[in-house]
Design a protein around this motif. Structure first.
Motif, short mmCIF file in Angstrom:
data_model
loop_
_atom_site.label_atom_id
_atom_site.label_comp_id
_atom_site.label_asym_id
_atom_site.label_seq_id
_atom_site.Cartn_x
_atom_site.Cartn_y
_atom_site.Cartn_z
N PRO A 136 0.82 -1.21 0.00
CA PRO A 136 0.00 0.00 0.00
C PRO A 136 0.86 1.27 0.00
N ARG A 137 0.30 2.34 -0.54
CA ARG A 137 1.00 3.62 -0.59
C ARG A 137 0.38 4.66 0.35
N TYR A 138 -0.84 4.39 0.81
CA TYR A 138 -1.55 5.31 1.71
C TYR A 138 -1.67 6.70 1.08
N ASP A 139 -2.05 6.71 -0.19
CA ASP A 139 -2.20 7.96 -0.91
C ASP A 139 -3.65 8.23 -1.31
N GLY A 140 -4.57 7.49 -0.71
CA GLY A 140 -5.98 7.68 -1.03
C GLY A 140 -6.48 6.81 -2.17
N ALA A 141 -5.58 6.08 -2.83
CA ALA A 141 -5.98 5.26 -3.98
C ALA A 141 -5.58 3.80 -3.79
N ASP A 142 -5.46 3.36 -2.54
CA ASP A 142 -5.09 1.97 -2.26
C ASP A 142 -6.26 1.02 -2.49
N ARG A 143 -5.93 -0.26 -2.44
CA ARG A 143 -6.92 -1.32 -2.60
C ARG A 143 -8.08 -1.12 -1.62
N TRP A 144 -9.30 -1.31 -2.13
CA TRP A 144 -10.48 -1.11 -1.30
C TRP A 144 -11.54 -2.13 -1.71
N LEU A 145 -11.79 -3.07 -0.82
CA LEU A 145 -12.91 -3.99 -0.97
C LEU A 145 -13.94 -3.67 0.09
N GLN A 146 -15.19 -4.00 -0.18
CA GLN A 146 -16.22 -3.99 0.87
C GLN A 146 -16.75 -5.41 1.03
N ARG A 147 -17.15 -5.72 2.26
CA ARG A 147 -17.49 -7.11 2.61
C ARG A 147 -18.81 -7.16 3.38
N THR A 148 -19.57 -8.20 3.10
CA THR A 148 -20.81 -8.47 3.83
C THR A 148 -20.91 -9.97 4.07
N TYR A 149 -21.36 -10.34 5.28
CA TYR A 149 -21.62 -11.74 5.60
C TYR A 149 -23.09 -12.05 5.33
N VAL A 150 -23.37 -13.34 5.06
CA VAL A 150 -24.73 -13.77 4.77
C VAL A 150 -25.03 -15.07 5.50
N THR A 151 -26.23 -15.18 6.04
CA THR A 151 -26.73 -16.44 6.58
C THR A 151 -27.95 -16.87 5.78
N THR A 152 -28.06 -18.17 5.55
CA THR A 152 -29.23 -18.67 4.83
C THR A 152 -30.43 -18.88 5.75
N ASP A 153 -30.19 -18.87 7.06
CA ASP A 153 -31.26 -19.11 8.03
C ASP A 153 -31.05 -18.19 9.22
N LEU A 154 -31.65 -17.01 9.18
CA LEU A 154 -31.47 -16.05 10.26
C LEU A 154 -32.07 -16.56 11.57
N ARG A 155 -33.08 -17.36 11.48
CA ARG A 155 -33.79 -17.84 12.67
C ARG A 155 -32.88 -18.64 13.61
N ARG A 156 -31.96 -19.41 13.05
CA ARG A 156 -31.18 -20.32 13.88
C ARG A 156 -30.27 -19.58 14.86
N SER A 157 -30.00 -18.30 14.63
CA SER A 157 -29.16 -17.51 15.55
C SER A 157 -29.98 -16.54 16.39
N ARG A 158 -31.28 -16.77 16.50
CA ARG A 158 -32.16 -15.81 17.17
C ARG A 158 -31.71 -15.51 18.60
N ASP A 159 -31.19 -16.50 19.32
CA ASP A 159 -30.79 -16.27 20.70
C ASP A 159 -29.55 -15.41 20.82
N HIS A 160 -28.85 -15.15 19.72
CA HIS A 160 -27.67 -14.30 19.72
C HIS A 160 -27.95 -12.89 19.19
N ARG A 161 -29.17 -12.64 18.71
CA ARG A 161 -29.47 -11.37 18.05
C ARG A 161 -30.54 -10.59 18.79
N PRO A 162 -30.15 -9.56 19.54
CA PRO A 162 -31.14 -8.75 20.26
C PRO A 162 -32.16 -8.12 19.31
#
Length: 336
Positions: A302-328
């Motif tokens: 990296p050069r830290y000049d404002g034009a470095d590598r930039w990815l964005q990331r998102t996680y996905v679950t196929t079944d949100l219900r199964r983690s209900r006890d962990h999600r307020p």
């Protein structure tokens, strides 16, 4: 398992599996911009996610078809790469350089990621990682070059995301906003469907045994790191013998027996032998089936000049219900 520096000269360097044609890319961008101007501009709000869920149905058919096919079966490599997605390059700000960078406000790239996440299942985040943001920046941070995580620029060893957790994501989605200056950074992927035939019968059997401890990765911070005595022993492989799931991170998975150490090393060699390297360009969307595929990264400068590598990331679950006890409040963030 000791870390190794990948020899990328032996890896297959791949571009996108598919590329949207300009008309479909334009339709995606118009829909993303509409999603950004509906009044709810906070990416993490339930209203934003609900809008993205509805908007998914209006995306061009070729994109939806590819994602749906991948959702049914992620193929021999457990990875899908689609090029030509809109990221609003002309309006991109400087690449972030602060630790824990995330995307809280609506943008074209955040809209694309969230819509695709809703096509695969439901977006998911972990409160201890990146403050629980649904869309996270993967960028190099000054002073963290040797950090073994998304803020570093040294080689990142193979791992599935958050295999220590009772509810790891089923998919991980990346969208490339900027490539690195030298076009050296490569996302490395290796799937169990390619690696499994290279394992010995004894190695396979051991990898299915609960003789491994996986602790939280460095991205969860020092307070989240469990000790080996607190963590529950798990197998690296589980499920169908002929098509197993993986939970493993070379940095934080510890074998508990000599045979487990040998099997984990064997698995690492099989991953190296079958790995592919993806050189991403702006607009490349990568969907990784986190259940059957490990990923990592090559080193870059990296050069830290404002034009470095930039990815964005998102996680996905196929079944949100199964983690209900962990999600307020039945939200999308796992609080524990």
């Amino acid at each position: 398992m000791p870390e190794t520096t990948p020899d990328t000269t032996r890896s297959t360097v791949l571009a996108a599996d598919r590329k949207l044609d300009p008309a479909d890319a334009g339709a995606c961008e118009r829909l993303a911009r509409t999603l950004c101007t509906r009044g709810h501009n906070q990416v993490d709000s339930p209203e934003w996610v609900a809008g993205a869920r509805d908007a998914w149905e209006d995306l061009p058919l070729p994109l939806r078809r590819e994602v749906r096919r991948f959702r049914r079966h992620s193929g021999p490599h457990g990875t899908l790469v689609i090029g030509g997605l809109p990221v609003d390059q002309a309006a991109l700000p400087a690449t972030p350089t602060v630790p824990g960078s995330v995307q809280r406000r609506a943008t074209v790239s955040a809209a694309v990621l969230t819509m695709v996440a809703c096509g695969l299942g439901e977006p998911l985040a972990y409160l201890a990682e990146k403050s629980g943001a649904l869309v996270q920046d993967v960028v190099p941070v000054p002073g963290q070059e040797t950090f073994h995580g998304n803020a570093g620029s040294v080689p990142l060893s193979f791992h599935t995301e958050n295999g220590f957790h009772p509810h790891p994501p089923d998919y991980v989605i990346f969208l490339c906003l900027r490539a690195d200056h030298d076009r050296r950074a490569g996302m490395r992927v290796a799937g169990i469907r390619q690696a499994l035939p290279l394992l010995t019968p004894a190695g396979r059997q051991t990898l299915f045994a609960p003789e491994f401890i996986t602790t939280p990765p460095p991205s969860f911070g020092p307070d989240a790191a469990a000790t080996e005595s607190d963590a529950e022993p798990r197998p690296v492989l589980s499920g169908a013998v002929e098509d197993p799931d993986i939970r493993m991170a070379q940095l934080v998975t510890t074998p508990l027996t000599p045979r487990a150490a040998a099997a984990l090393a064997e698995f690492g060699r099989a991953c190296e032998a079958t790995a592919r390297t993806l050189r991403l360009t702006p607009g490349d969307l990568v969907v990784i089936d986190n259940r059957v595929t490990v990923h990592g990264r090559t080193a870059f400068h990296p050069r830290y000049d404002g034009a470095d590598r930039w990815l964005q990331r998102t996680y996905v679950t196929t079944d949100l219900r199964r983690s209900r006890d962990h999600r307020p409040h039945d939200g999308h963030v796992l609080a524990r």
